[in-house]
Write an enzyme that holds these catalytic residues in place. Structure first.
Site, PDB file in Angstrom:
ATOM      1  N   GLU A  43       3.327  56.154  21.081  1.00 14.92           N
ATOM      2  CA  GLU A  43       2.582  57.385  20.782  1.00 14.92           C
ATOM      3  C   GLU A  43       2.916  58.513  21.763  1.00 14.92           C
ATOM      4  O   GLU A  43       2.148  59.465  21.896  1.00 14.92           O
ATOM      5  CB  GLU A  43       1.075  57.097  20.797  1.00 14.92           C
ATOM      6  CG  GLU A  43       0.643  56.065  19.772  1.00 14.92           C
ATOM      7  CD  GLU A  43      -0.832  55.731  19.877  1.00 14.92           C
ATOM      8  OE1 GLU A  43      -1.647  56.542  19.398  1.00 14.92           O
ATOM      9  OE2 GLU A  43      -1.171  54.682  20.431  1.00 14.92           O
TER      10      GLU A  43
ATOM     11  N   SER B 163      -2.498  55.124  16.168  1.00 17.17           N
ATOM     12  CA  SER B 163      -1.875  56.143  15.311  1.00 17.17           C
ATOM     13  C   SER B 163      -1.235  55.543  14.056  1.00 17.17           C
ATOM     14  O   SER B 163      -0.232  56.054  13.553  1.00 17.17           O
ATOM     15  CB  SER B 163      -0.827  56.957  16.093  1.00 17.17           C
ATOM     16  OG  SER B 163      -1.449  57.718  17.099  1.00 17.17           O
TER      17      SER B 163
ATOM     18  N   TYR C 220      -0.592  63.834  11.949  1.00 13.81           N
ATOM     19  CA  TYR C 220      -0.180  64.782  12.975  1.00 13.81           C
ATOM     20  C   TYR C 220       0.757  65.899  12.518  1.00 13.81           C
ATOM     21  O   TYR C 220       0.867  66.914  13.192  1.00 13.81           O
ATOM     22  CB  TYR C 220       0.501  64.027  14.122  1.00 13.81           C
ATOM     23  CG  TYR C 220      -0.394  63.003  14.768  1.00 13.81           C
ATOM     24  CD1 TYR C 220      -1.502  63.399  15.514  1.00 13.81           C
ATOM     25  CD2 TYR C 220      -0.149  61.646  14.630  1.00 13.81           C
ATOM     26  CE1 TYR C 220      -2.334  62.467  16.115  1.00 13.81           C
ATOM     27  CE2 TYR C 220      -0.967  60.700  15.231  1.00 13.81           C
ATOM     28  CZ  TYR C 220      -2.064  61.123  15.967  1.00 13.81           C
ATOM     29  OH  TYR C 220      -2.875  60.192  16.559  1.00 13.81           O
TER      30      TYR C 220
ATOM     31  N   ARG D 222     -13.902  57.423  20.409  1.00 15.02           N
ATOM     32  CA  ARG D 222     -14.056  57.624  18.968  1.00 15.02           C
ATOM     33  C   ARG D 222     -14.118  56.259  18.298  1.00 15.02           C
ATOM     34  O   ARG D 222     -13.345  55.362  18.622  1.00 15.02           O
ATOM     35  CB  ARG D 222     -12.861  58.411  18.432  1.00 15.02           C
ATOM     36  CG  ARG D 222     -13.145  59.221  17.179  1.00 15.02           C
ATOM     37  CD  ARG D 222     -11.870  59.826  16.622  1.00 15.02           C
ATOM     38  NE  ARG D 222     -11.046  58.803  15.992  1.00 15.02           N
ATOM     39  CZ  ARG D 222      -9.721  58.702  16.172  1.00 15.02           C
ATOM     40  NH1 ARG D 222      -9.079  59.525  16.964  1.00 15.02           N
ATOM     41  NH2 ARG D 222      -9.046  57.740  15.556  1.00 15.02           N
TER      42      ARG D 222
ATOM     43  N   ASP E   6     -13.971  54.416  14.555  1.00 14.48           N
ATOM     44  CA  ASP E   6     -13.547  54.636  13.170  1.00 14.48           C
ATOM     45  C   ASP E   6     -14.256  53.675  12.228  1.00 14.48           C
ATOM     46  O   ASP E   6     -14.468  52.496  12.550  1.00 14.48           O
ATOM     47  CB  ASP E   6     -12.036  54.442  13.048  1.00 14.48           C
ATOM     48  CG  ASP E   6     -11.258  55.470  13.860  1.00 14.48           C
ATOM     49  OD1 ASP E   6     -11.826  56.536  14.183  1.00 14.48           O
ATOM     50  OD2 ASP E   6     -10.076  55.211  14.176  1.00 14.48           O
TER      51      ASP E   6
ATOM     52  N   GLU F 197     -12.075  50.327  14.335  1.00 12.49           N
ATOM     53  CA  GLU F 197     -11.495  50.249  15.674  1.00 12.49           C
ATOM     54  C   GLU F 197     -12.122  51.288  16.586  1.00 12.49           C
ATOM     55  O   GLU F 197     -12.805  52.218  16.138  1.00 12.49           O
ATOM     56  CB  GLU F 197      -9.981  50.423  15.645  1.00 12.49           C
ATOM     57  CG  GLU F 197      -9.489  51.765  15.156  1.00 12.49           C
ATOM     58  CD  GLU F 197      -7.959  51.828  15.139  1.00 12.49           C
ATOM     59  OE1 GLU F 197      -7.386  52.420  16.073  1.00 12.49           O
ATOM     60  OE2 GLU F 197      -7.354  51.288  14.195  1.00 12.49           O
TER      61      GLU F 197
ATOM     62  N   ASN G  97     -11.283  53.955  19.923  1.00 10.28           N
ATOM     63  CA  ASN G  97     -10.239  54.699  20.637  1.00 10.28           C
ATOM     64  C   ASN G  97     -10.846  55.229  21.929  1.00 10.28           C
ATOM     65  O   ASN G  97     -11.810  55.998  21.892  1.00 10.28           O
ATOM     66  CB  ASN G  97      -9.733  55.864  19.792  1.00 10.28           C
ATOM     67  CG  ASN G  97      -9.067  55.397  18.510  1.00 10.28           C
ATOM     68  OD1 ASN G  97      -7.894  55.135  18.477  1.00 10.28           O
ATOM     69  ND2 ASN G  97      -9.853  55.277  17.439  1.00 10.28           N
TER      70      ASN G  97
ATOM     71  N   GLY H 134      -6.738  61.357  20.347  1.00  9.85           N
ATOM     72  CA  GLY H 134      -5.872  62.524  20.304  1.00  9.85           C
ATOM     73  C   GLY H 134      -6.616  63.812  20.595  1.00  9.85           C
ATOM     74  O   GLY H 134      -7.794  63.953  20.276  1.00  9.85           O
TER      75      GLY H 134
END
Length: 323
Positions: free
Chosen positions: A25, A153, A223, A262, A264, A278, A280, A284
């Protein structure tokens, strides 16, 4: 965590923005780091770039940083390894500590922690090299998701809809990890909940819904295109939305996360049951990223978001030992 209006920028000292790195990433981290660096400088922070993919930890130790903002994604930055080095060097850092970072980076370990706490996450199986796939198909059914448990990602992920495509999906994921995660596919809507803070003081930001072309929220769509639609705050029944935010906070705390992160979700279409997918711990911070989007829904600018996250930087292990 202090509110932005009460943050003494001068007291933050010399700040390093860690970005780039050596993970798959890297390109995204370069974008995140550039954004964070510009934002902090715009608020008067003495911020400096540091690419951990090009420079050594010895150089990092020699820069004299009082604290660092970790804008790295994936291995060697989000997985606890760098956090441990920063603890050794005595440099305060943003986000979660060593253990929480390591667990959250491992999707299998994350699911085990959530299940132990009674939190909802899709049924899964671990697949080791050379394992028979038929029992996994029998357990999970089709469609299913195959992914490397230590990548982010959407790297290495495949949605498997036919049995004869399963082996190729496993082979792809195995290029990134020794063990592969196969997971029951949840048909429904996709959401994410950003969180700021730690412990009882952590707070969930407005829920964002992600609507990708043909449901394909892949690396390219995340992205590099404008084809994905985002709705923040998401259009949800108030009670369901509050339930999802509570689940996100419980999931975050179960892993020991702090600072920011974060969580999800997938919301199953058939019965409106949310499932944790998951966590994070260093999300990002690009122009397409979801944490800044959720902050904007509360009237928090990108610059103030970065400043708030930075102000929460600390050493976790030393404080935990009373030093």
């Amino acid at each position: 965590m202090n509110t932005v209006s009460t943050i003494d920028v001068g007291a933050l000292g010399k700040v390093g923005v860690l970005f780039g790195g050596r993970s798959a990433e890297r390109d995204i981290s370069l974008m995140s780091g550039a954004g964070v660096l510009a934002a902090l400088r715009s608020r008067g922070v003495d911020a400096h770039p540091f690419d951990t993919g090009l420079r050594s930890l010895a150089e990092l130790a020699g820069e004299g940083y009082d604290r660092v903002f970790i804008a790295l994604h994936g291995r060697f930055g989000e997985d606890g390894s760098l956090q441990g080095a920063l603890e050794q060097m005595g440099i305060a850092y943003t986000g979660s500590g060593v253990m929480a970072s390591a667990i959250a980076m491992d999707k299998i370990a994350t699911k085990m922690m959530w299940l132990q706490k009674g939190l909802p996450t899709p049924t899964y199986a671990e697949i080791e090299a050379g394992a028979e796939l038929a029992p996994v198909l029998a357990q999970l059914g089709l469609p299913l998701i195959v992914k490397p448990p230590h990548e982010g990602s959407t790297i290495g992920i495949t949605k498997v809809e036919q049995a004869d495509a399963f082996q190729a999906a496993v082979d792809l994921a195995a290029r990134f990890d020794d063990v592969v995660l196969a997971e029951q596919f949840i048909t429904g809507r996709e959401f994410t909940v950003a969180i700021l803070g730690a412990g009882s003081g952590a707070r969930a930001l407005p829920i964002c819904e992600i609507v990708a072309p043909q449901g394909n929220y892949d690396y390219q769509n995340k992205y590099f295109t404008d084809d994905v639609q985002y709705f923040c705050p998401a259009a949800l029944d108030a009670a369901l939305g509050a339930h999802m935010q509570r689940l996100a906070l419980a999931a975050y705390r179960a892993l020991g996360c702090e600072g920011w992160g974060r969580i999800d979700f997938m919301l199953r279409e058939a019965d409106q049951q949310p499932f944790l997918i998951e966590a994070n711990t260093s999300p990002g911070m690009t122009g397409h990223s979801l944490v800044p989007m959720a902050a904007r829904a509360l009237g928090i600018s990108y610059e103030d978001l970065c400043l708030e996250i930075l102000a929460g930087a600390r050493l976790k292990l030393q404080q935990g030992q009373g030093q």
